[in-house]
Design an enzyme around this catalytic site. Structure first.
Site, PDB file in Angstrom:
ATOM      1  N   VAL A 191      33.733  32.205  49.739  1.00  0.00           N
ATOM      2  CA  VAL A 191      33.993  32.064  48.313  1.00  0.00           C
ATOM      3  C   VAL A 191      33.840  30.592  47.935  1.00  0.00           C
ATOM      4  O   VAL A 191      34.399  29.718  48.596  1.00  0.00           O
ATOM      5  CB  VAL A 191      35.411  32.533  47.953  1.00  0.00           C
ATOM      6  N   LYS A 219      31.716  34.685  45.064  1.00  0.00           N
ATOM      7  CA  LYS A 219      31.821  35.301  46.382  1.00  0.00           C
ATOM      8  C   LYS A 219      30.429  35.521  46.899  1.00  0.00           C
ATOM      9  O   LYS A 219      29.607  36.156  46.234  1.00  0.00           O
ATOM     10  CB  LYS A 219      32.474  36.690  46.258  1.00  0.00           C
ATOM     11  N   ASP A 244      46.549  48.861  45.997  1.00  0.00           N
ATOM     12  CA  ASP A 244      46.929  47.737  46.844  1.00  0.00           C
ATOM     13  C   ASP A 244      47.634  46.657  46.023  1.00  0.00           C
ATOM     14  O   ASP A 244      47.265  45.488  46.057  1.00  0.00           O
ATOM     15  CB  ASP A 244      45.713  47.185  47.589  1.00  0.00           C
TER      16      ASP A 244
END
Ligand SMILES: *[C@@H]1O[C@H](CO)[C@@H](O)[C@H](O)[C@H]1NC(C)=O
Ligand SMILES: *[C@@H]1O[C@H](CO)[C@@H](O)[C@H](O)[C@H]1NC(C)=O
Length: 683
Positions: free
Chosen positions: A378, A393, A491
């Site tokens: 990144v 990224k 998540d």
């Protein structure tokens, strides 16, 4: 000899017998054939390269990732000798060809990149690139008239750089991958109704390509199998092919290429005629091979790809994320939105050129490096035109996993827009690389603020923490209820919450996220998530729902208020302690605020109590007892009081402890390796 299926064909179509025998005699005399029928490719006269091969009668052009393959009829078409050509027309004679193909991917709705029917002055496309170049051209040869190449592309990826209309189209390409004409795959019924077809459905489908040299018209038609040729072509363009193929010889065949998602491109049968296209004999096609291939693949209705290595501890702004999602957003435009947003929703985020990104990062200079992970790196960058600071990224070509994740991330994240979500600004495909461009989050992840090295100080006050909790709630509400599809994040955790310049929370890392239609059931194939945030029923049944996201959100709010990880090991007896049990114990002990982060001295008692109780309510062991995010928003805004019966005794103390027990049984089988790493780090 170039017509292995010839005899059965003749048997069926007796009236063509004479013509074929005649042509057969001609081709035998010339040593090549300009007309042929393959109802199976066993013994076919093809010159193949790279991945292409014939197995069980099936021509497999390419399979796997980042591959290409070509198969050409060995002998070039000879336009100068063609008996049907008349002297006053162009040198490319009329022809008709039809073929049956199938595109098989492990993933429903997602495949790379596509295949093409090719007429080319050369059968040596060795310098061509895979992925979006379909094995036809490369970035240097793109658009050069000396390519002498006509391709009918069946493209399952939308490439902005080539102006692709969508990720399921047929295009007519001349010397370039920028199509002269293209249209979403489908066909017209005799009633004139248009029916869509999905190229990568794995189903065999038939395509016809017809060229009329007198009227210089090129038609492309397709239909599902079995079916008669639709009267109305999908594409019909006036074009003199002699301008593309000025030579008297051309090779005819196929090219296919895949990118990051393993995809198999197959041709089942093919006929090429100077006159009317010869029908294929469906019963002779290697349909069984296709069925076997389809049965053997690992199908995922919707796929969860486990995240690559996260970089929370580096405190970097951008975190890898991942997912494969089924996103049917193309037709779901909300009419009330502004044109701009509509456009973006339909076409996804804009693409950048590789040059732009090179310039933005000073050539991906190490000084601009924010972090590295299993997927690649990144970088921080400054876009030349807008002067906007971004995080870029870059997935390494070796990271096949990463590539898949990125494709999906473009699909899902590119279409989400909310002030509490990390924004994907755009992307770039370069050679085998994929680069994603995001809003830059200068303040890194929430996790690094809460769990500092020396545990004595905090640089994040209560007001900021409360604001962050509200922000995350708002982002999650958008995903669950406010967007056109339901997105289950799966998540939610503090290391996936990034902080912008004003310390506003932005939910990032859609690593495990997936979307489904409102009202539809989310199919789940695997337990995934992070230790400590996984709801008991998710561990037990493996089914992610909005309620399992709410559970994780509840744990997160307590983590923010208490400054403690969801699970830690008690120093005295070495036993694991679950945060919710700990908060509940404080409440039962008479004062829930005893659980509050001791580093906080400026909190509003009422607010922090609300947050802790809400945290307990959201992480209730029973999913039915948890509020929806709309309700959570009301509680946080004090638009509604917490339920009166929310008392310590009503909250069973089996919440996270139960999860711990479950997980110790189920984790080794069902949880991603990265989660295990997280545990060893004490998370
Ligand atoms: C097109 O290709 C030819 C032959 O390879 C080459 O000589 C020429 O420079 C190319 N033209 C462009 C504009 O790249
Ligand atoms: C191409 O399509 C047009 C329009 O439907 C039709 O009139 C024409 O006959 C077709 N030509 C060939 C060669 O199929």
């Amino acid at each position: 000899m170039h017509r292995p299926a010839c005899s059965s064909y003749l048997h069926q179509l007796r009236r063509r017998l004479l013509l074929l025998v005649l042509l057969s005699a001609i081709s035998a005399a010339q040593g090549h054939a300009d007309e042929f029928i393959y109802n199976s490719f066993s013994g076919a006269d093809l010159s193949m390269d790279n991945q292409a091969s014939v197995i069980d009668g099936l021509l497999r052009l390419s399979e796997g990732t980042d591959t290409k393959g070509h198969a050409f009829h060995t002998f070039p078409l000879d336009f100068s000798n063609n008996p049907i050509i008349s002297s006053n027309t162009s040198s490319v004679p009329s022809f008709s060809t039809t073929f049956v193909f199938a595109i098989i991917s492990d993933y429903d709705d997602l495949s790379t990149d596509g295949l093409a029917f090719v007429l080319s002055s050369t059968n040596k496309l060795f310098s061509s690139s895979a992925a979006q170049y379909l094995g036809l051209l490369n970035s240097e040869t793109m658009g050069n008239e000396s390519n002498h190449l006509l391709a009918i592309e069946l493209d399952t990826i939308k490439n902005q750089e080539f102006g692709d209309i969508d990720s399921n189209h047929i295009g007519i390409d001349m010397n370039s991958l920028i199509s002269n004409a293209s249209k979403g795959a489908g066909y017209y019924t005799p009633d004139g109704e248009f029916k869509n077809l999905k190229l990568n459905s794995g189903e065999p489908m038939q395509v016809w390509v017809d060229y009329d040299s007198e009227r210089t018209i090129l038609n492309v038609t397709m239909a599902p199998l079995p079916s008669t040729k639709p009267n109305r072509p999908l594409l019909s363009i006036p074009y003199d092919l002699s301008s593309v193929l000025p030579n008297t010889r051309a090779y005819v065949g196929f090219s296919a290429a895949a990118g990051g998602i393993p995809t198999m491109h197959c041709i089942l049968g093919w006929s090429f005629m100077n006159g009317e296209a010869a029908a294929l004999n469906y019963s002779d096609l290697p349909l069984k091979s296709i069925q076997q291939l389809r049965a053997g693949r690992h199908t995922y209705k919707t796929i969860i790809i486990v995240c690559a290595v996260l970089l929370p501890t580096l405190g970097i702004a951008m975190i890898v994320s991942a997912t494969i999602v089924k996103v049917r957003m193309m037709n779901r435009l909300s009419k009330s939105r502004t044109t701009d947003i509509e456009w973006e929703r339909e076409y996804g985020p804009p693409s950048f050129t590789y040059k732009d990104l090179l310039a933005a990062t000073s050539g991906f200079n190490d000084k601009m490096l924010l972090g590295r992970g299993g997927f690649g790196s990144v970088f921080r960058g400054v876009l030349h035109h807008s002067k906007q600071t971004v995080a870029i990224k870059r997935v390494s070509p070796e990271s096949k996993q990463g590539m898949k994740e990125f494709m999906a991330e473009i699909l899902i994240l590119g279409h989400l827009r909310h002030r509490n979500l990390v924004q994907l600004i755009g992307y770039c495909r370069h050679k085998q690389q994929l680069l994603l461009v995001y809003d830059y989050m200068p303040n890194g992840s929430l996790d690094s603020y809460l769990h500092t090295q020396d545990h004595s100080t905090t640089n994040i006050c209560w007001a900021q923490r409360f604001c962050i909790i509200k922000g995350i709630a708002s982002g999650l509400f958008y995903l669950h209820e406010d967007w056109e599809q339901v997105v289950i994040h799966r998540d939610i955790k503090t290391s996936n919450v990034l902080l912008d310049g004003e310390m506003n929370a932005r939910l990032g890392d859609f690593g495990l996220a997936r979307s489904h239609d409102h009202g539809a059931d989310a199919h789940t194939t695997r337990v995934a998530g992070t230790w400590g945030y996984i709801a008991p029923e998710l561990a037990r049944l493996g089914k992610a729902t909005k309620a399992t996201d709410v559970f994780a959100f509840g744990v997160l709010t307590m983590e923010v208020a208490c400054g403690r990880r969801p699970i830690w090991v008690d120093g005295a007896n070495g036993e694991p302690v679950a945060l919710s049990d700990w908060v509940l114990a404080a409440w039962r002990g008479g004062s829930i605020t005893d659980a509050v982060d001791t580093r906080l001295d400026d909190y509003v008692e009422e607010d922090i109590e609300l947050v802790l109780k809400l945290g307990l309510l959201c992480s209730h062991p029973s999913p039915n007892a948890r509020p929806c995010m709309r309700r959570v928003m009301q509680y946080l805004r004090s638009d509604a009081p917490l339920p009166a019966d929310l008392q310590p005794d009503n909250l069973l103390r089996i919440g996270v402890s139960q999860e711990l027990r479950m997980m110790s049984v189920e984790r080794p089988m069902s949880c991603p390796a990265t989660t295990i790493t997280d545990l060893s780090k004490g998370r």
